[in-house]
Motif scaffolding. Structure first.
Motif, PDB file in Angstrom:
ATOM      1  N   THR A 125       0.875  -1.381  -0.049  1.00  0.00           N
ATOM      2  CA  THR A 125      -0.005  -0.054  -0.051  1.00  0.00           C
ATOM      3  C   THR A 125       0.899   1.125  -0.167  1.00  0.00           C
ATOM      4  O   THR A 125       0.128   2.391   0.035  1.00  0.00           O
ATOM      5  CB  THR A 125      -1.044   0.038   1.338  1.00  0.00           C
ATOM      6  OG1 THR A 125      -0.187  -0.104   2.437  1.00  0.00           O
ATOM      7  CG2 THR A 125      -1.927  -1.010   0.906  1.00  0.00           C
ATOM      8  N   LEU A 141       0.692   1.000  -3.978  1.00  0.00           N
ATOM      9  CA  LEU A 141      -0.666   0.877  -4.829  1.00  0.00           C
ATOM     10  C   LEU A 141      -1.711   1.497  -3.807  1.00  0.00           C
ATOM     11  O   LEU A 141      -1.580   1.160  -2.389  1.00  0.00           O
ATOM     12  CB  LEU A 141      -0.640  -0.425  -5.110  1.00  0.00           C
ATOM     13  CG  LEU A 141       0.170  -1.045  -6.210  1.00  0.00           C
ATOM     14  CD1 LEU A 141       0.058  -2.654  -6.278  1.00  0.00           C
ATOM     15  CD2 LEU A 141       0.390  -0.457  -7.586  1.00  0.00           C
ATOM     16  N   SER A 142      -2.693   1.642  -4.458  1.00  0.00           N
ATOM     17  CA  SER A 142      -3.877   2.086  -3.530  1.00  0.00           C
ATOM     18  C   SER A 142      -4.594   0.761  -2.734  1.00  0.00           C
ATOM     19  O   SER A 142      -4.993  -0.266  -3.505  1.00  0.00           O
ATOM     20  CB  SER A 142      -5.139   2.614  -4.566  1.00  0.00           C
ATOM     21  OG  SER A 142      -6.505   2.427  -3.932  1.00  0.00           O
ATOM     22  N   GLU A 161      -7.729   0.465  -1.825  1.00  0.00           N
ATOM     23  CA  GLU A 161      -8.946   0.441  -2.487  1.00  0.00           C
ATOM     24  C   GLU A 161      -8.949  -0.637  -3.732  1.00  0.00           C
ATOM     25  O   GLU A 161      -9.537  -1.222  -4.028  1.00  0.00           O
ATOM     26  CB  GLU A 161      -9.559   1.858  -2.498  1.00  0.00           C
ATOM     27  CG  GLU A 161     -10.824   1.664  -3.202  1.00  0.00           C
ATOM     28  CD  GLU A 161     -11.886   0.871  -2.256  1.00  0.00           C
ATOM     29  OE1 GLU A 161     -13.032   0.286  -2.603  1.00  0.00           O
ATOM     30  OE2 GLU A 161     -11.699   0.812  -0.860  1.00  0.00           O
ATOM     31  N   ASP A 162      -7.869  -0.196  -4.597  1.00  0.00           N
ATOM     32  CA  ASP A 162      -7.568  -0.701  -6.063  1.00  0.00           C
ATOM     33  C   ASP A 162      -7.229  -2.181  -5.615  1.00  0.00           C
ATOM     34  O   ASP A 162      -8.142  -3.110  -6.187  1.00  0.00           O
ATOM     35  CB  ASP A 162      -6.546  -0.099  -6.611  1.00  0.00           C
ATOM     36  CG  ASP A 162      -7.185   1.375  -7.346  1.00  0.00           C
ATOM     37  OD1 ASP A 162      -8.285   1.811  -7.319  1.00  0.00           O
ATOM     38  OD2 ASP A 162      -6.101   1.916  -7.720  1.00  0.00           O
ATOM     39  N   LYS A 208     -10.442  -3.967  -4.518  1.00  0.00           N
ATOM     40  CA  LYS A 208     -11.103  -4.214  -5.583  1.00  0.00           C
ATOM     41  C   LYS A 208     -10.797  -5.475  -6.404  1.00  0.00           C
ATOM     42  O   LYS A 208     -11.620  -6.286  -6.793  1.00  0.00           O
ATOM     43  CB  LYS A 208     -11.616  -3.088  -6.308  1.00  0.00           C
ATOM     44  CG  LYS A 208     -12.433  -2.070  -5.781  1.00  0.00           C
ATOM     45  CD  LYS A 208     -12.612  -0.792  -6.783  1.00  0.00           C
ATOM     46  CE  LYS A 208     -13.417   0.407  -5.836  1.00  0.00           C
ATOM     47  NZ  LYS A 208     -13.336   1.659  -6.732  1.00  0.00           N
ATOM     48  N   ALA A 209      -9.693  -5.383  -6.845  1.00  0.00           N
ATOM     49  CA  ALA A 209      -9.060  -6.372  -7.503  1.00  0.00           C
ATOM     50  C   ALA A 209      -8.982  -7.773  -6.952  1.00  0.00           C
ATOM     51  O   ALA A 209      -9.474  -8.814  -7.868  1.00  0.00           O
ATOM     52  CB  ALA A 209      -7.387  -6.174  -7.956  1.00  0.00           C
ATOM     53  N   GLN A 211      -3.902  -4.615 -13.806  1.00  0.00           N
ATOM     54  CA  GLN A 211      -4.577  -3.447 -14.378  1.00  0.00           C
ATOM     55  C   GLN A 211      -5.270  -2.776 -13.580  1.00  0.00           C
ATOM     56  O   GLN A 211      -5.056  -1.604 -12.954  1.00  0.00           O
ATOM     57  CB  GLN A 211      -5.259  -3.506 -15.641  1.00  0.00           C
ATOM     58  CG  GLN A 211      -5.732  -2.280 -15.937  1.00  0.00           C
ATOM     59  CD  GLN A 211      -6.577  -2.589 -17.495  1.00  0.00           C
ATOM     60  OE1 GLN A 211      -6.430  -3.403 -18.080  1.00  0.00           O
ATOM     61  NE2 GLN A 211      -7.328  -1.469 -17.756  1.00  0.00           N
ATOM     62  N   MET A 212      -6.050  -3.632 -12.580  1.00  0.00           N
ATOM     63  CA  MET A 212      -7.020  -3.288 -11.597  1.00  0.00           C
ATOM     64  C   MET A 212      -6.250  -2.695 -10.373  1.00  0.00           C
ATOM     65  O   MET A 212      -6.686  -1.804  -9.697  1.00  0.00           O
ATOM     66  CB  MET A 212      -7.786  -4.256 -11.067  1.00  0.00           C
ATOM     67  CG  MET A 212      -8.981  -4.674 -12.239  1.00  0.00           C
ATOM     68  SD  MET A 212     -10.028  -6.052 -11.624  1.00  0.00           S
ATOM     69  CE  MET A 212     -11.001  -4.876 -10.215  1.00  0.00           C
ATOM     70  N   VAL A 213      -5.066  -3.344 -10.116  1.00  0.00           N
ATOM     71  CA  VAL A 213      -4.285  -2.724  -8.858  1.00  0.00           C
ATOM     72  C   VAL A 213      -3.444  -1.597  -9.296  1.00  0.00           C
ATOM     73  O   VAL A 213      -2.813  -0.906  -8.271  1.00  0.00           O
ATOM     74  CB  VAL A 213      -3.558  -3.758  -8.302  1.00  0.00           C
ATOM     75  CG1 VAL A 213      -4.224  -4.755  -7.597  1.00  0.00           C
ATOM     76  CG2 VAL A 213      -2.354  -4.479  -9.096  1.00  0.00           C
ATOM     77  N   GLY A 214      -3.485  -1.195 -10.502  1.00  0.00           N
ATOM     78  CA  GLY A 214      -2.644   0.099 -10.844  1.00  0.00           C
ATOM     79  C   GLY A 214      -1.327  -0.155 -11.255  1.00  0.00           C
ATOM     80  O   GLY A 214      -0.725   1.033 -11.515  1.00  0.00           O
ATOM     81  N   LYS A 269      -0.165   1.413 -14.760  1.00  0.00           N
ATOM     82  CA  LYS A 269       0.395   2.843 -14.631  1.00  0.00           C
ATOM     83  C   LYS A 269       1.574   3.333 -14.072  1.00  0.00           C
ATOM     84  O   LYS A 269       1.766   4.528 -13.918  1.00  0.00           O
ATOM     85  CB  LYS A 269      -0.893   3.651 -13.916  1.00  0.00           C
ATOM     86  CG  LYS A 269      -1.978   3.461 -14.537  1.00  0.00           C
ATOM     87  CD  LYS A 269      -3.141   4.360 -13.704  1.00  0.00           C
ATOM     88  CE  LYS A 269      -4.480   3.484 -14.080  1.00  0.00           C
ATOM     89  NZ  LYS A 269      -5.479   4.129 -13.105  1.00  0.00           N
TER      90      LYS A 269
END
Length: 108
Positions: A4, A7-8, A10-11, A14-15, A32-35, A38
Protein backbone atom coordinates in the motif's frame (compact mmCIF):
# COMPACT_ATOMS: atom_id res chain seq x y z
CA UNK A 1 7.95 -1.19 2.31
CA UNK A 2 4.42 -2.48 1.96
CA UNK A 3 2.22 -2.90 -1.07
CA UNK A 4 0.00 0.00 0.00
CA UNK A 5 3.03 2.30 -0.06
CA UNK A 6 3.00 1.78 -3.84
CA UNK A 7 -0.61 0.94 -4.71
CA UNK A 8 -4.02 2.10 -3.53
CA UNK A 9 -5.52 -0.08 -0.79
CA UNK A 10 -8.93 0.41 -2.39
CA UNK A 11 -7.69 -0.71 -5.81
CA UNK A 12 -6.09 -3.78 -4.24
CA UNK A 13 -9.30 -4.65 -2.41
CA UNK A 14 -11.38 -4.35 -5.58
CA UNK A 15 -8.94 -6.45 -7.61
CA UNK A 16 -8.76 -9.18 -4.97
CA UNK A 17 -12.56 -9.24 -4.82
CA UNK A 18 -12.90 -9.45 -8.58
CA UNK A 19 -10.92 -12.70 -8.63
CA UNK A 20 -12.23 -14.30 -5.44
CA UNK A 21 -13.57 -17.38 -7.24
CA UNK A 22 -11.12 -20.23 -7.85
CA UNK A 23 -9.85 -20.38 -11.45
CA UNK A 24 -11.04 -16.83 -12.18
CA UNK A 25 -7.63 -15.14 -11.92
CA UNK A 26 -6.56 -13.14 -14.97
CA UNK A 27 -3.13 -11.65 -14.33
CA UNK A 28 -3.44 -8.93 -16.98
CA UNK A 29 -6.74 -7.65 -15.58
CA UNK A 30 -5.54 -8.00 -12.01
CA UNK A 31 -2.35 -6.00 -12.57
CA UNK A 32 -4.35 -3.35 -14.40
CA UNK A 33 -6.94 -3.16 -11.60
CA UNK A 34 -4.34 -2.73 -8.85
CA UNK A 35 -2.72 0.07 -10.85
CA UNK A 36 0.56 -1.58 -11.85
CA UNK A 37 0.09 -0.75 -15.53
CA UNK A 38 0.33 2.96 -14.65
CA UNK A 39 3.43 2.64 -12.48
CA UNK A 40 7.01 3.31 -13.44
CA UNK A 41 9.38 0.42 -14.04
CA UNK A 42 11.07 1.31 -10.74
CA UNK A 43 7.80 1.02 -8.81
CA UNK A 44 6.97 -2.27 -10.53
CA UNK A 45 10.39 -3.59 -9.48
CA UNK A 46 9.59 -2.59 -5.90
CA UNK A 47 6.35 -4.57 -6.09
CA UNK A 48 8.30 -7.50 -7.53
CA UNK A 49 10.69 -7.45 -4.59
CA UNK A 50 7.78 -7.41 -2.13
CA UNK A 51 6.35 -10.51 -3.87
CA UNK A 52 9.77 -12.24 -3.92
CA UNK A 53 9.32 -13.64 -0.42
CA UNK A 54 12.61 -15.54 -0.26
CA UNK A 55 14.55 -12.58 -1.74
CA UNK A 56 16.17 -14.81 -4.37
CA UNK A 57 15.70 -12.28 -7.17
CA UNK A 58 13.12 -14.59 -8.73
CA UNK A 59 9.51 -15.47 -8.10
CA UNK A 60 9.38 -19.24 -8.27
CA UNK A 61 6.30 -21.38 -8.87
CA UNK A 62 5.73 -22.02 -5.16
CA UNK A 63 5.76 -18.26 -4.46
CA UNK A 64 3.36 -17.60 -7.33
CA UNK A 65 0.67 -19.68 -5.67
CA UNK A 66 0.58 -17.13 -2.87
CA UNK A 67 0.95 -14.01 -5.01
CA UNK A 68 -2.46 -12.56 -4.12
CA UNK A 69 -1.51 -12.71 -0.44
CA UNK A 70 1.40 -10.43 -1.30
CA UNK A 71 -1.19 -7.81 -2.12
CA UNK A 72 -3.60 -8.60 0.73
CA UNK A 73 -3.05 -11.04 3.61
CA UNK A 74 -6.66 -12.23 3.51
CA UNK A 75 -6.62 -13.05 -0.22
CA UNK A 76 -6.92 -16.61 -1.50
CA UNK A 77 -4.17 -18.79 -2.90
CA UNK A 78 -4.08 -19.36 -6.63
CA UNK A 79 -5.12 -22.75 -7.91
CA UNK A 80 -2.49 -24.99 -9.50
CA UNK A 81 -3.94 -24.15 -12.92
CA UNK A 82 -3.81 -20.39 -12.26
CA UNK A 83 -0.27 -20.65 -10.92
CA UNK A 84 0.94 -22.54 -13.98
CA UNK A 85 -0.77 -20.04 -16.32
CA UNK A 86 0.85 -17.12 -14.52
CA UNK A 87 4.26 -18.82 -14.57
CA UNK A 88 3.96 -19.50 -18.29
CA UNK A 89 3.10 -15.84 -18.92
CA UNK A 90 6.05 -14.48 -16.93
CA UNK A 91 8.74 -17.11 -17.48
CA UNK A 92 10.20 -15.92 -20.75
CA UNK A 93 13.36 -18.05 -20.68
CA UNK A 94 11.76 -21.34 -19.58
CA UNK A 95 13.76 -21.73 -16.35
CA UNK A 96 10.67 -22.23 -14.17
CA UNK A 97 10.79 -18.86 -12.45
CA UNK A 98 10.13 -15.20 -13.13
CA UNK A 99 13.09 -12.85 -12.85
CA UNK A 100 13.08 -9.18 -11.99
CA UNK A 101 14.12 -8.50 -15.59
CA UNK A 102 10.63 -9.62 -16.68
CA UNK A 103 9.19 -6.39 -15.28
CA UNK A 104 11.48 -4.35 -17.51
CA UNK A 105 10.04 -6.06 -20.60
CA UNK A 106 6.42 -5.88 -19.53
CA UNK A 107 3.99 -4.54 -22.12
CA UNK A 108 2.33 -1.24 -21.40
Amino acid sequence: MSMTDLLSAEDIKKAIGAFAAVDSFDHKKFFQMVGLKKKSADDVKKVFHILDKDKSGFIEEDELGFILKGFSADARDLSVKETKTLLAAGDKDGDGKIGADAVERRPR
